[in-house]
Design a protein around this motif. Structure first.
Motif, mmCIF file in Angstrom:
data_model
loop_
_atom_site.group_PDB
_atom_site.id
_atom_site.type_symbol
_atom_site.label_atom_id
_atom_site.label_comp_id
_atom_site.label_asym_id
_atom_site.label_seq_id
_atom_site.Cartn_x
_atom_site.Cartn_y
_atom_site.Cartn_z
ATOM 1 N N ALA A 75 -11.366 -4.845 -0.166
ATOM 2 C CA ALA A 75 -11.728 -4.823 1.424
ATOM 3 C C ALA A 75 -10.947 -5.818 2.140
ATOM 4 N N ALA A 76 -10.306 -6.761 1.652
ATOM 5 C CA ALA A 76 -9.148 -7.755 1.961
ATOM 6 C C ALA A 76 -8.442 -7.099 2.467
ATOM 7 N N ALA A 77 -7.886 -6.407 1.751
ATOM 8 C CA ALA A 77 -6.303 -5.810 1.737
ATOM 9 C C ALA A 77 -6.922 -4.293 2.832
ATOM 10 N N SER A 78 -7.764 -3.764 3.213
ATOM 11 C CA SER A 78 -8.283 -3.209 4.427
ATOM 12 C C SER A 78 -8.138 -4.129 5.586
ATOM 13 N N GLN A 79 -8.811 -5.115 5.760
ATOM 14 C CA GLN A 79 -9.599 -6.061 6.368
ATOM 15 C C GLN A 79 -7.900 -6.493 7.298
ATOM 16 N N ASN A 80 -7.125 -6.744 5.694
ATOM 17 C CA ASN A 80 -5.776 -7.043 6.811
ATOM 18 C C ASN A 80 -4.375 -6.147 7.541
ATOM 19 N N ALA B 89 1.128 -1.538 -0.015
ATOM 20 C CA ALA B 89 0.383 -0.173 0.258
ATOM 21 C C ALA B 89 0.983 0.814 -0.027
ATOM 22 N N VAL B 90 1.687 1.391 1.224
ATOM 23 C CA VAL B 90 2.649 2.350 0.675
ATOM 24 C C VAL B 90 3.700 2.639 -0.405
ATOM 25 N N GLU B 91 4.128 1.596 -1.487
ATOM 26 C CA GLU B 91 4.496 1.650 -2.998
ATOM 27 C C GLU B 91 4.131 2.115 -3.375
ATOM 28 N N ALA C 14 -2.353 -2.402 -3.289
ATOM 29 C CA ALA C 14 -1.645 -3.395 -3.067
ATOM 30 C C ALA C 14 -3.095 -4.408 -3.266
ATOM 31 N N ALA C 15 -4.045 -4.070 -2.796
ATOM 32 C CA ALA C 15 -4.650 -5.558 -2.967
ATOM 33 C C ALA C 15 -4.426 -6.018 -4.598
ATOM 34 N N ARG C 16 -4.557 -5.003 -5.568
ATOM 35 C CA ARG C 16 -4.003 -5.821 -6.636
ATOM 36 C C ARG C 16 -3.178 -6.325 -7.394
ATOM 37 N N GLN C 17 -2.188 -5.785 -6.628
ATOM 38 C CA GLN C 17 -0.897 -6.312 -6.731
ATOM 39 C C GLN C 17 -0.746 -8.201 -5.878
ATOM 40 N N LEU C 18 -1.557 -8.328 -4.440
ATOM 41 C CA LEU C 18 -1.517 -9.345 -4.057
ATOM 42 C C LEU C 18 -2.657 -10.439 -4.766
ATOM 43 N N GLY C 19 -3.192 -9.553 -5.475
ATOM 44 C CA GLY C 19 -5.185 -10.478 -6.086
ATOM 45 C C GLY C 19 -5.567 -10.679 -4.948
ATOM 46 N N ILE C 20 -6.283 -9.923 -4.730
ATOM 47 C CA ILE C 20 -7.097 -9.173 -2.911
ATOM 48 C C ILE C 20 -8.302 -8.374 -4.036
ATOM 49 N N SER C 21 -9.305 -8.495 -2.965
ATOM 50 C CA SER C 21 -10.028 -7.648 -2.982
ATOM 51 C C SER C 21 -9.530 -6.069 -1.828
#
Length: 317
Positions: A31-36, A13-15, A22-29
């Protein structure tokens, strides 16, 4: 690191400049990134990012934490890539950006051999004539010519392409053959517009070690080299093409080269300045194995490539 997924989400997210990136890079939604990220902040007992709907910023604690965990996360990724290499199983993603014409005519034809050698590398190619942001666009490596290199990237030269000034036989029969670069001021020239900044690419020569760009009579402008080559074949004027585009057209008799090894004689002699291509990546110290093997592969494949030689033509005027 009890919450490795949360740490990874925070660093990406910082980079990338946002949780969505960040979600796009990790392949998640998103919402899931925000929860992480929320679970990580709860575990640490402090806020790492201040977030609004339009922006985000590191807190003081976030700056300290990022400085520590960012290199650790890169080290973990590097260790995993190195382990794969030791196991003779190079794998992972390779997202490659490349200048359009060079990518189409030189890089793409070599990729089947690369894919056969490294079948567990997932290749994605982005063909654009602009500078990509390696971080924000999640690009692992880019191939660029010297004019569009930028600070902050490691650049390794992989090829030098002779530049060929050429025109159709019918055009030369009707309008005559320019014999010096200065003659281009009296011929319709087909110019390339750089998408990066909108400038017209110069037509530079080297004379006695001095670089100069003669005045030209611009008859047509395009941001696609293959279109300019087609215009030249149709007799619209003189074009400046990379050897990898010009040589097959010359061999087929559709174009004739100009200024081969001469560009004039005696004091007027001048040679077209070649175009250098570079493989660019972010970090020499933490280079993912797929990027490393690709750069080595492409540099070796392009060495002494027949399309990267000056054309052979009986006329040298």
């Amino acid at each position: 690191m009890s919450n490795l997924r949360g740490i990874e989400t925070f660093v990406r997210a910082v980079e990338g400049g946002s949780i969505a990136a960040a979600a796009r890079q990790l392949g998640i939604s998103a919402a899931a990134a925000s929860q992480n990220l929320g679970r990580l902040e709860k575990e640490l007992g402090t806020r790492l990012l201040t977030r609004t709907t339009r922006s985000q910023a590191l807190t003081a604690a976030g700056e300290v934490y990022f400085a520590q965990v960012g290199p650790l996360l890169d080290g973990l990724a590097q260790a995993q890539s190195e382990l794969s290499a030791l196991q003779d199983a190079v794998q992972g993603r390779l997202k490659l950006s490349c200048a359009v014409a060079f990518g189409r005519h030189m890089v793409a034809p070599l990729m089947p051999a690369f894919m056969a050698r490294y079948p567990r590398v997932h290749l994605e190619m982005l063909m654009v004539d602009r500078n990509v942001d390696h971080l924000k666009e999640d690009v692992d490596a880019s191939i660029r010519f010297r004019h569009v290199l930028e600070p902050g990237l490691v650049a390794r030269r992989i090829a030098t392409a002779p530049m060929v000034f050429c025109a159709a036989p019918a055009y030369l029969q009707q309008h005559g053959r320019p014999t010096t670069p200065e003659d281009l001021a009296h011929h319709p020239c087909l110019a390339f517009r750089l998408p990066l900044d909108g400038r017209l690419m110069q037509w530079p020569f080297l004379r006695d070690g001095v670089r100069f760009a003669p005045a030209i009579q611009t008859a047509a402008v395009c941001n696609d080299i293959d279109t300019l080559a087609a215009l030249a074949v149709a007799g619209a004027g003189v074009a400046r093409l990379g050897s990898f585009i010009a040589n097959p057209l010359i061999a087929a008799g559709k174009l004739e080269p100009l200024f081969l090894g001469s560009g004039g004689r005696g004091r007027t002699r001048a040679d077209p300045e070649p175009l250098e291509y570079f493989a660019c990546f972010r970090d020499r110290q933490h280079l993912p194995v797929p990027v490393r093997v690709f750069v080595d592969f492409i540099a070796e494949a392009l060495q002494d490539h027949p399309l990267l030689r000056a054309p052979v033509w009986p006329q040298t005027a």
